[in-house]
Design an enzyme around this catalytic site. Structure first.
Site, mmCIF file in Angstrom:
data_model
loop_
_atom_site.group_PDB
_atom_site.id
_atom_site.type_symbol
_atom_site.label_atom_id
_atom_site.label_comp_id
_atom_site.label_asym_id
_atom_site.label_seq_id
_atom_site.Cartn_x
_atom_site.Cartn_y
_atom_site.Cartn_z
ATOM 1 N N GLY A 131 0.816 -1.208 0.000
ATOM 2 C CA GLY A 131 0.000 0.000 0.000
ATOM 3 C C GLY A 131 0.843 1.248 0.000
ATOM 4 O O GLY A 131 0.511 2.246 0.640
ATOM 5 N N ARG B 10 0.295 5.708 -1.667
ATOM 6 C CA ARG B 10 -0.360 6.921 -1.170
ATOM 7 C C ARG B 10 -0.350 6.943 0.358
ATOM 8 O O ARG B 10 -0.020 5.938 1.005
ATOM 9 C CB ARG B 10 -1.805 7.004 -1.669
ATOM 10 C CG ARG B 10 -2.684 5.861 -1.202
ATOM 11 C CD ARG B 10 -4.098 5.998 -1.746
ATOM 12 N NE ARG B 10 -4.970 4.962 -1.227
ATOM 13 C CZ ARG B 10 -6.279 4.928 -1.402
ATOM 14 N NH1 ARG B 10 -6.868 5.890 -2.097
ATOM 15 N NH2 ARG B 10 -7.004 3.952 -0.900
ATOM 16 N N GLY C 75 11.879 7.919 -4.411
ATOM 17 C CA GLY C 75 13.170 7.253 -4.553
ATOM 18 C C GLY C 75 13.132 5.776 -4.232
ATOM 19 O O GLY C 75 14.044 5.245 -3.586
ATOM 20 N N ASN D 49 1.215 -2.590 5.341
ATOM 21 C CA ASN D 49 0.476 -1.338 5.488
ATOM 22 C C ASN D 49 -0.856 -1.335 4.743
ATOM 23 O O ASN D 49 -1.782 -0.632 5.141
ATOM 24 C CB ASN D 49 1.355 -0.174 5.000
ATOM 25 C CG ASN D 49 0.573 1.121 4.865
ATOM 26 O OD1 ASN D 49 0.189 1.736 5.844
ATOM 27 N ND2 ASN D 49 0.322 1.530 3.618
ATOM 28 N N SER E 121 -4.304 -0.186 14.358
ATOM 29 C CA SER E 121 -5.053 0.992 14.754
ATOM 30 C C SER E 121 -5.471 0.847 16.209
ATOM 31 O O SER E 121 -5.731 -0.268 16.683
ATOM 32 C CB SER E 121 -6.302 1.148 13.884
ATOM 33 O OG SER E 121 -7.157 2.151 14.395
ATOM 34 N N ASN F 95 -9.898 -0.547 25.206
ATOM 35 C CA ASN F 95 -10.649 0.696 25.018
ATOM 36 C C ASN F 95 -11.735 0.590 23.959
ATOM 37 O O ASN F 95 -12.272 1.606 23.522
ATOM 38 C CB ASN F 95 -9.680 1.830 24.637
ATOM 39 C CG ASN F 95 -8.630 2.068 25.695
ATOM 40 O OD1 ASN F 95 -8.935 2.099 26.882
ATOM 41 N ND2 ASN F 95 -7.381 2.232 25.276
ATOM 42 N N TYR G 193 -13.421 -3.067 9.825
ATOM 43 C CA TYR G 193 -12.058 -2.579 10.031
ATOM 44 C C TYR G 193 -11.529 -3.010 11.395
ATOM 45 O O TYR G 193 -10.420 -3.539 11.517
ATOM 46 C CB TYR G 193 -12.047 -1.061 9.908
ATOM 47 C CG TYR G 193 -10.665 -0.444 9.928
ATOM 48 C CD1 TYR G 193 -9.870 -0.455 8.791
ATOM 49 C CD2 TYR G 193 -10.172 0.165 11.077
ATOM 50 C CE1 TYR G 193 -8.607 0.119 8.796
ATOM 51 C CE2 TYR G 193 -8.913 0.739 11.092
ATOM 52 C CZ TYR G 193 -8.133 0.717 9.952
ATOM 53 O OH TYR G 193 -6.883 1.280 9.972
ATOM 54 N N LYS H 13 -8.412 -5.661 12.272
ATOM 55 C CA LYS H 13 -7.197 -5.171 12.922
ATOM 56 C C LYS H 13 -6.952 -5.869 14.264
ATOM 57 O O LYS H 13 -5.798 -6.072 14.661
ATOM 58 C CB LYS H 13 -7.277 -3.653 13.115
ATOM 59 C CG LYS H 13 -7.213 -2.860 11.812
ATOM 60 C CD LYS H 13 -5.901 -3.065 11.068
ATOM 61 C CE LYS H 13 -5.778 -2.124 9.883
ATOM 62 N NZ LYS H 13 -4.498 -2.287 9.151
#
Length: 221
Positions: free
Chosen positions: A8, A11, A46, A76, A130, A137, A145, A149
């Site tokens: 990924g 971007r 690069g 990622n 994430s 929590n 999502y 994760k």
């Protein structure tokens, strides 16, 4: 030279991770589903472009066949920040699709690249996670999502235990709420979120493994 593969990478956080690691002297393999997108981003930062859809077994096999030794793998690539859903009535086809990229993709890719990582004297695996995946929590919302994760965090713990003897450090990193296409406006600068990932990618040999971090500080599981 340290060789690093970032999925990924065309971007957002992924591209900035590639830029920061290239500045540190890494040979960066910037992977994206579209080779054109990878090539454009690679020219900017690069890096060397690689076409790699993490949901494609063929793409993964092709990429792995071209890599003899790998020092750092940054998982990622991710999809589907499903703010419109709740767990109580979620479309499970959306959850399943998210898991293909967010969990099974990194899992398959890591398995394929383990021989190359084991050839490195300083192997590192960074799973971009994430804080929504923190069970401590956790609230409601974004079920596809979040669940994917959480599972990625569990994979991080298992791999860290299994690869400790090989000297491969495996950690999960939360880049924080970052102003990207997925995160939306209002988050912190992309460079700051990427720096959190770069920290884990460049740990010393006596660095932590099996942890969950943001900005180099532990997060609760």
């Amino acid at each position: 030279m340290t060789t690093t593969l970032v999925t990924g990478g065309n971007r957002g956080i992924g591209r900035e991770v590639c830029r920061q690691l290239a500045e540190r002297g890494h040979e960066v393999l910037l992977a994206a589903r579209s080779f054109d997108a990878a090539e454009r981003a690679a020219k900017e930062v690069g890096a060397t472009p690689v076409r790699l859809d993490v949901t494609s077994a063929e793409d993964i096999a092709r990429a792995a066949a071209g890599i003899d030794r790998l020092d750092v793998l940054v998982n990622n690539a991710a999809i589907t920040y499903d703010t419109w859903q709740r767990a109580s009535d979620a479309d499970l086809s959306v959850v399943r699709e998210a898991a293909e990229t967010n969990l099974y993709g990194p899992w398959r890719l890591t398995q394929a690249l383990l021989p190359a990582l084991r050839r490195s004297p300083h192997g590192r695996i960074v799973n971009v996670s994430s804080e929504v995946a923190s069970l401590t929590n956790m609230g409601g919302g974004t079920p596809a999502y979040t669940a994917s994760k959480v599972a990625l965090n569990a994979l991080t713990r298992m791999l860290s235990a299994e690869l400790r003897a090989n000297g491969v450090l495996v950690n999960a990193v939360c880049p924080g709420w970052v102003a990207t296409d997925m995160g939306g406006p209002g988050g912190r600068p992309v460079a700051d979120g990427a720096a959190s990932v770069v920290w884990a990618a460049t740990l010393p040999d006596n660095g932590p493994t099996g942890g969950f971090f943001r900005d180099g500080r532990p997060l609760p599981w």
